[in-house]
Design an enzyme around this catalytic site. Structure first.
Site, PDB file in Angstrom:
ATOM      1  N   ASP A  25       4.556 -13.111  -3.804  1.00 38.70           N
ATOM      2  CA  ASP A  25       5.353 -11.945  -4.169  1.00 38.70           C
ATOM      3  C   ASP A  25       6.730 -11.988  -3.493  1.00 38.70           C
ATOM      4  OD1 ASP A  25       5.920  -9.470  -5.289  1.00 38.70           O
ATOM      5  OD2 ASP A  25       4.028  -8.574  -4.666  1.00 38.70           O
ATOM      6  N   ASP A  66       4.737  -4.544 -13.066  1.00 39.57           N
ATOM      7  CA  ASP A  66       3.861  -3.644 -12.313  1.00 39.57           C
ATOM      8  C   ASP A  66       3.373  -2.496 -13.182  1.00 39.57           C
ATOM      9  OD1 ASP A  66       3.716  -4.950  -9.950  1.00 39.57           O
ATOM     10  OD2 ASP A  66       5.177  -3.713  -8.882  1.00 39.57           O
TER      11      ASP A  66
HETATM   12  C1  GLA Z   1       4.469  -5.716  -5.669  1.00 40.90           C
HETATM   13  C2  GLA Z   1       3.651  -6.381  -6.746  1.00 40.90           C
HETATM   14  C3  GLA Z   1       2.348  -5.648  -6.944  1.00 40.90           C
HETATM   15  C4  GLA Z   1       1.581  -5.615  -5.646  1.00 40.90           C
HETATM   16  C5  GLA Z   1       2.440  -4.997  -4.553  1.00 40.90           C
HETATM   17  C6  GLA Z   1       1.774  -5.107  -3.202  1.00 40.90           C
HETATM   18  O1  GLA Z   1       4.909  -4.474  -6.078  1.00 40.90           O
HETATM   19  O2  GLA Z   1       4.369  -6.450  -7.930  1.00 40.90           O
HETATM   20  O3  GLA Z   1       1.577  -6.272  -7.939  1.00 40.90           O
HETATM   21  O4  GLA Z   1       1.201  -6.913  -5.287  1.00 40.90           O
HETATM   22  O5  GLA Z   1       3.712  -5.619  -4.468  1.00 40.90           O
HETATM   23  O6  GLA Z   1       2.547  -4.585  -2.206  1.00 40.90           O
END
Ligand code: GLA
Length: 710
Positions: free
Chosen positions: A446, A511
């Site tokens: 990420d 997301d």
């Molecule tokens: C980001 C990612 C999510 C999740 C969060 C965790 O927003 O896109 O899918 O993994 O971080 O903090």
């Protein structure tokens, strides 16, 4: 050699590369007859001098460097302490190779070399261009702008289709008419970004999904970029893509080289979907590893929306058990397992298992998951650090920033300067240790903040270097752990480009797991990326970013059309919904090979419908999705034309989803043709050109039709 010509079945590219002249594209478009003479084309395309402008028509070049003297757009800017800024590159040598050429240009006066690597795939017509600049002078060269290439806009390309958006609204299409003004997208976020996907399409006014001319351009790069379309006053247009360089970021010492990111481009004379299939082919055959292509992609369970930071080993084990029961094949433990990461304000950088929540380490959970026959995946955000972390306390100087300027708050985290070898080493060893100690076969990688002030400890901007360092770190991890797959995530889909896909295996598309929004987001992403690399998850009944409640049928049908996964609390779902979910997972697995290898045909439809099909390469079967995303002003929608089939073959048509389909009033064609049961047989031509009268359905319904040749 004055010209180099490349041919694919449906496209031809001709470069003008006479020695001593600038290199440019003479022709790129629909396939030309083999006999077409390049000199003849030069004659056809010759331009005249005109009053009020230079007496002789100015040439175009791939660099559009200042020495050409164009009064409007220039694509190259470099200087040595204010001098040597007016380069004019001339072709010195052309080296041909199978399916490509290296064109070596030079400017003796400013002592610069510029080389173009050009590849043209004879099967798909996908064009790739990379450029490298070398400083042959005795003093440093500051490069403030260098587009990878500036390409002529073919006549008739009146429309620009860009891809914009925001967090949870990635890949939003925006179609505008070209005009005399410059169309400009600049990204300075230090990642691919939510708001400017690094790609652009140029299309004729009436080009739609299945007909018309379109040219597509993608910058395979996960950092700052510039994409522009310029209209010159002489009537010509240019589309240019390149890394956006910050002041002082590229300073070449004598002998040093700057290598641009790659442009991946394609032409289609048969609409937008055909263009996308070319890009998909490129991703599949040139970016993804053959091993990855051969392995069916496991259905995921990701813990994020089920538990967020509330990690409890026993609960996670229960979730894993429940996930395995309904057919999940990979369990991915998201954020919250390490250091002091009990919330999003602490812990990033401390990549050791948190003994607070995992007193016996991750081992018991990993064993439980693998014991259930699933793979185990783990979340990392390597490029970041929270000020509240042991790493930051030990190395506050490792972060990017600007001395004397306050850091811009962004999810309580700062970006590490991973172009520093000691930082990259630390991260590699931390990740490597976790992977060595556990049976982990997947990383969700990420990256959750912009590089707002990307200065290194000496104040020099490092945004461009950060991207190269990221790719190198990904490769180092992959090299040490060749069986570990990597997902590229950045607050959802802010790093989902072809650059990172050369170093990873899938992307997190967004997301937002809101199925209605996802229909649009996934359609947008499918312009460039094949379905198998798009992470598509079933979220909770109430979506955490839109607050909307959607049925399990709708959520599951939407996630099923990509790389399917789940991201909801299976312990609190209704049993009836879990049954629906299990059916959807079964259906996904049944058609996974088709979805992940087939040809995508997005269908044009009224705005209240979103429809597409995935057709097997040999046209033996297909799966079509029709999502009713809004209420219809008309009594009934139009007919669904099953584009992409073989008109000569006979097909059985069936409705696979939803399993609880009920006609709203009188029987629809689904009932009269028994499509929910045995199905009915039609010619490909009837299905393609005639189509099926769609039933009335409640908004937020998604129908999946399966078509199989008999
Ligand atoms: C980001 C990612 C999510 C999740 C969060 C965790 O927003 O896109 O899918 O993994 O971080 O903090």
């Amino acid at each position: 050699m004055d010209h180099v010509r490349f041919d694919a079945a449906d496209a031809t590219l001709i470069l003008a590369c006479a020695k001593g002249a600038p290199v440019s594209i003479l022709y790129w478009g629909g396939a030309l007859h083999a006999d077409t003479d390049c000199a003849e084309l030069e004659g056809l395309f010759a331009r005249q001098g005109m009053h009020g402008v230079a007496d002789e028509p100015l040439p175009l070049s791939l660099a559009m460097e200042p020495g050409l003297g164009h009064p409007m757009f220039q694509g190259f800017a470099a200087h040595r302490a204010g001098k040597d800024w007016g380069s004019r590159f001339e072709v010195g040598k052309v080296e041909l190779r199978e399916g490509g050429a290296k064109i070596i240009c030079r400017d003796e006066r400013t002592r610069l070399g510029l080389e173009y690597e050009i590849d043209f795939d004879a099967r798909t017509g996908v064009l790739r261009i990379r450029s490298t600049l070398t400083n042959y002078g005795a003093t440093p060269l500051d490069v403030s702008n260098m587009m990878t290439a500036c390409l002529p806009v073919p006549d008739g390309m009146t429309d620009i289709i860009g891809f914009t958006g925001r967090w949870t609204q990635e890949f939003t299409q925006e179609r505008v008419a070209r005009n005399a003004a410059t169309y400009l997208r600049e990204n300075r976020s230090g990642r691919t970004s939510h708001f400017s996907y690094p790609a652009i399409l140029l299309a004729a006014t009436d080009t739609n999904e299945s007909t018309g001319d379109v040219y597509g351009f993608h910058l395979a790069f996960s950092g700052n970029h510039c994409i522009r379309v310029d209209s010159l006053t002489d009537g010509r247009g240019l589309v240019s893509l390149g890394a956006l360089l910050l002041p002082g970021e590229v300073r070449l010492v004598p002998g040093e080289t700057y290598a641009s990111p790659e442009i991946v481009a394609a032409y289609s004379g048969q609409g937008l979907s055909k263009l996308s299939r070319k890009f998909h082919d490129h991703v599949r055959t040139k970016l993804l590893s053959p091993e990855m292509r051969a392995k069916p992609r496991p259905v995921h369970y990701n813990t994020w929306e089920a538990v967020y930071f509330d990690h409890d080993v026993e609960k996670l084990k229960e979730l894993a058990t429940r996930a395995a029961e309904i057919g999940v094949e990979r369990f991915v433990l998201d954020d919250g397992w390490f250091g002091g990461r009990r919330h999003d304000r602490a812990g990033l950088g401390d990549w050791t298992v948190s003994r607070d929540v995992y007193p016996d380490g991750l081992g018991p959970l990993v064993d439980h998951v693998t014991g259930l026959g699933m793979e185990f995946g783990l979340w990392f955000e390597p490029e970041m650090v929270n000020p509240d972390s042991d790493l930051y306390r030990a190395h506050p100087d490792w972060v990017l920033g600007l001395e004397g300027v306050e850091q811009i708050p962004f999810r309580s985290q700062l970006a590490l300067d991973i172009s520093r070898p000691e930082v990259a080493d630390y991260l590699f060893h931390a990740i490597d240790a976790i992977l060595r100690d556990h049976d982990i076969s997947y990383i969700k990688w990420d990256m959750n903040r912009d590089l707002s002030h990307p200065g290194d400890s000496s104040g020099v901007p490092r945004a461009f270097a950060q991207v190269g360092a990221l790719y190198a770190l990904l490769d180092r991890v992959r090299h040490a752990h060749p069986y570990v797959e990597i997902e590229s995530c950045s607050s959802g889909g802010a790093r989902a480009d072809m650059g990172v896909l050369a170093h990873s295996d899938r992307v997190w598309t967004s997301d937002s797991n809101d199925a209605l929004d996802r229909q649009v987001i996934q359609r947008g992403a499918s312009f460039f990326l094949p379905l198998e690399v798009l992470g598509c998850h079933v979220g909770p009944a109430k979506c955490h970013v839109t607050g909307r409640r959607l049925s399990m049928e709708m959520r599951a049908a939407t996630a099923l059309m990509g790389h399917m996964g789940l991201e909801l609390n299976l312990l609190t779902e209704r049993t009836a919904d879990l049954d629906v979910l299990k059916n959807a997972i079964d259906l996904h697995k049944k058609h996974r090979a088709l979805l992940h290898n087939g040809d995508v045909f997005r269908l044009d439809s009224a705005p209240q419908l979103i429809a597409s099909g995935v057709i097997a390469r040999d046209k033996s079967e297909a799966l079509y999705s029709v999502a009713y995303v809004a209420s219809d002003a008309k009594v009934l929608p139009g007919r669904l034309q099953f584009t992409g089939l073989d008109p000569e073959r006979q097909y059985r048509l069936q409705l696979m989803w939803p399993t609880n389909w009920q006609a709203v009033k009188g029987p629809s064609a689904i009932e009269t043709l028994d499509l929910k049961g045995e199905g009915a047989i039609f010619s490909g031509a009837a299905l393609m050109h005639g189509g099926l009268q769609l039933p009335h359905a409640f908004p937020e319904t998604c129908l999946l039709f399966y078509v199989a040749a008999i």
